[in-house]
Scaffold this motif. Structure first.
Motif, mmCIF file in Angstrom:
data_model
loop_
_atom_site.group_PDB
_atom_site.id
_atom_site.type_symbol
_atom_site.label_atom_id
_atom_site.label_comp_id
_atom_site.label_asym_id
_atom_site.label_seq_id
_atom_site.Cartn_x
_atom_site.Cartn_y
_atom_site.Cartn_z
ATOM 1 N N TRP A 98 1.159 -1.496 -0.029
ATOM 2 C CA TRP A 98 0.611 0.117 0.447
ATOM 3 C C TRP A 98 0.624 0.788 0.080
ATOM 4 O O TRP A 98 2.416 1.218 0.253
ATOM 5 N N ASP A 99 0.038 2.481 -0.202
ATOM 6 C CA ASP A 99 1.020 3.957 -0.128
ATOM 7 C C ASP A 99 1.472 4.033 0.994
ATOM 8 O O ASP A 99 0.832 3.624 1.590
ATOM 9 N N GLY A 100 2.594 4.535 1.534
ATOM 10 C CA GLY A 100 3.646 4.145 2.799
ATOM 11 C C GLY A 100 4.256 3.743 3.247
ATOM 12 O O GLY A 100 4.944 3.605 4.394
ATOM 13 N N GLY A 101 4.044 2.045 2.103
ATOM 14 C CA GLY A 101 5.631 1.135 3.231
ATOM 15 C C GLY A 101 4.865 0.401 3.375
ATOM 16 O O GLY A 101 5.431 -0.750 3.942
ATOM 17 N N ILE A 102 3.603 0.000 3.533
ATOM 18 C CA ILE A 102 2.859 -1.193 4.264
ATOM 19 C C ILE A 102 2.988 -2.432 3.259
ATOM 20 O O ILE A 102 1.563 -2.307 2.336
ATOM 21 N N ARG A 133 4.890 -5.554 6.603
ATOM 22 C CA ARG A 133 6.298 -5.119 6.957
ATOM 23 C C ARG A 133 5.514 -3.658 6.862
ATOM 24 O O ARG A 133 4.885 -3.628 6.002
ATOM 25 N N ASN A 134 6.436 -3.045 7.430
ATOM 26 C CA ASN A 134 7.149 -1.623 7.698
ATOM 27 C C ASN A 134 8.050 -1.179 6.818
ATOM 28 O O ASN A 134 8.767 -0.898 7.475
ATOM 29 N N THR A 135 7.359 -0.729 4.895
ATOM 30 C CA THR A 135 8.657 -0.610 5.039
ATOM 31 C C THR A 135 9.741 1.231 4.436
ATOM 32 O O THR A 135 10.124 1.792 3.919
ATOM 33 N N GLY A 136 7.933 1.713 4.976
ATOM 34 C CA GLY A 136 7.572 3.359 5.002
ATOM 35 C C GLY A 136 8.791 3.915 5.735
ATOM 36 O O GLY A 136 9.676 3.252 6.183
ATOM 37 N N GLN A 173 -2.445 -6.688 16.348
ATOM 38 C CA GLN A 173 -3.138 -5.142 16.521
ATOM 39 C C GLN A 173 -1.804 -4.282 17.742
ATOM 40 O O GLN A 173 -2.087 -4.008 19.001
ATOM 41 N N VAL A 174 -0.751 -3.718 16.389
ATOM 42 C CA VAL A 174 0.145 -3.163 17.305
ATOM 43 C C VAL A 174 0.698 -2.017 16.551
ATOM 44 O O VAL A 174 0.465 -1.386 15.080
ATOM 45 N N HIS A 175 1.235 -1.136 16.829
ATOM 46 C CA HIS A 175 2.207 0.051 16.521
ATOM 47 C C HIS A 175 3.498 -0.714 15.378
ATOM 48 O O HIS A 175 3.893 -0.937 16.497
ATOM 49 N N LEU A 176 3.372 -0.587 14.578
ATOM 50 C CA LEU A 176 4.514 -0.942 13.645
ATOM 51 C C LEU A 176 5.666 -0.077 13.102
ATOM 52 O O LEU A 176 5.111 0.995 12.480
ATOM 53 N N ARG A 177 6.669 -0.143 13.644
ATOM 54 C CA ARG A 177 7.656 0.756 13.411
ATOM 55 C C ARG A 177 7.955 1.654 12.486
ATOM 56 O O ARG A 177 7.598 -0.046 11.605
ATOM 57 N N PRO A 178 9.048 1.853 11.517
ATOM 58 C CA PRO A 178 10.169 1.696 10.145
ATOM 59 C C PRO A 178 10.440 0.814 9.710
ATOM 60 O O PRO A 178 11.373 0.491 11.179
ATOM 61 N N GLY A 179 10.695 -0.378 9.025
ATOM 62 C CA GLY A 179 11.445 -0.863 8.816
ATOM 63 C C GLY A 179 11.089 -2.876 9.423
ATOM 64 O O GLY A 179 12.634 -3.124 9.995
ATOM 65 N N LYS A 180 10.110 -2.601 10.646
ATOM 66 C CA LYS A 180 10.130 -3.497 10.947
ATOM 67 C C LYS A 180 8.949 -4.528 10.363
ATOM 68 O O LYS A 180 8.242 -3.883 9.598
ATOM 69 N N PRO A 203 -4.652 -2.942 6.126
ATOM 70 C CA PRO A 203 -4.196 -3.094 7.169
ATOM 71 C C PRO A 203 -3.840 -1.870 8.216
ATOM 72 O O PRO A 203 -4.000 -2.351 9.318
ATOM 73 N N MET A 204 -5.035 -1.325 7.440
ATOM 74 C CA MET A 204 -5.411 -0.220 8.652
ATOM 75 C C MET A 204 -6.113 -0.044 7.736
ATOM 76 O O MET A 204 -6.875 0.013 7.156
ATOM 77 N N SER A 205 -7.468 0.829 8.759
ATOM 78 C CA SER A 205 -8.562 1.827 8.351
ATOM 79 C C SER A 205 -8.931 2.652 7.322
ATOM 80 O O SER A 205 -9.535 2.215 7.101
ATOM 81 N N GLU A 206 -7.474 3.490 6.979
ATOM 82 C CA GLU A 206 -7.667 3.803 5.773
ATOM 83 C C GLU A 206 -7.009 3.439 4.746
ATOM 84 O O GLU A 206 -7.455 3.913 3.687
ATOM 85 N N SER A 207 -6.974 2.125 4.663
ATOM 86 C CA SER A 207 -6.091 1.479 3.137
ATOM 87 C C SER A 207 -7.950 0.645 2.742
ATOM 88 O O SER A 207 -8.974 0.592 3.140
#
Length: 217
Positions: A98-102, A133-136, A173-180, A203-207
């Protein structure tokens, strides 16, 4: 002696000359004719100019109203091509970003039967692992993530399986940091005689929703 000589004739003034007819009327008449001709000509010319101007105006109006080559009349307007607004359908083994790197990937497909304490219990299902994965560059809140499944050619709604003993507790149900990245096993109801499975996930409510589809052996 008598004088017989006649007396001289008295001097009478000469008779006036015969009066001549005045020529002013001729001049006036001629002038009138000339004026009439001039006026007539002037009117004609004016009329001719008016007609010419009118024709010119009509011609100009006609030229103005004539559509150019680039003008599209209503009869020539093309029918709008409907846009395909359906989301793209991926294979069950494809990864989605998705946009933002998810990024999301579904792996490890296995069939099984839920235990007595699962919901739903004692039900055939398919188990798979969801990896996010969070590549953003920003931390992402996954608390709004959701997933739903359908199976079969008739599109039967499938229940998501929750089984604490089997480690099926739903999506992370977590906050996923960049690169994790984070992974969690999950599962959906799938009868033994059915192979086709469709998984929809956000993956996110606005996706936007991602659709994975394919056959499970």
């Amino acid at each position: 002696m008598t004088d017989s000589t006649p007396p001289p004739m008295p001097d009478f003034p000469p008779p006036p000359p015969t009066p001549k007819r005045p020529r002013n009327w001729v001049v006036i008449s001629s002038a009138a004719a000339v004026i009439a001709t001039v006026i007539g000509t002037g009117v004609f010319v004016v009329n001719s100019r008016d007609d010419k101007d009118s024709n010119a105006s009509s011609t100009t109006a006609a030229e103005t109203s004539t559509p150019t080559d680039d003008t599209i009349t209503p009869a020539m307007e093309p029918e709008p091509t409907p846009e395909n607004t359906e989301p793209e359908v991926m294979s069950l083994t494809d990864g989605v970003q998705w946009d933002g790197g998810i990024e999301v990937e579904l792996t490890g497909w296995t069939r099984g039967v839920t235990g007595p304490y699962a919901a739903p219990e004692s039900t055939p299902f398919v188990k798979f692992k969801v990896t996010i994965r969070n590549t953003g560059t920003d931390t992402v809140d996954l608390s709004g993530a959701w997933m739903t499944c359908i199976y079969g050619t008739n599109g039967t709604q499938s229940e998501q399986v929750f089984d604490s003993d089997g480690g099926l507790d739903g999506l992370p149900q977590v906050h996923l940091r960049p690169g994790k990245s984070v992974s969690a096993p999950t599962g959906c109801e799938l009868p033994k005689d059915e192979e086709y499975l469709q998984v929809e996930m956000v993956p996110m409510s606005e996706s936007e929703v991602a659709i994975f589809a394919g056959n499970v052996k």
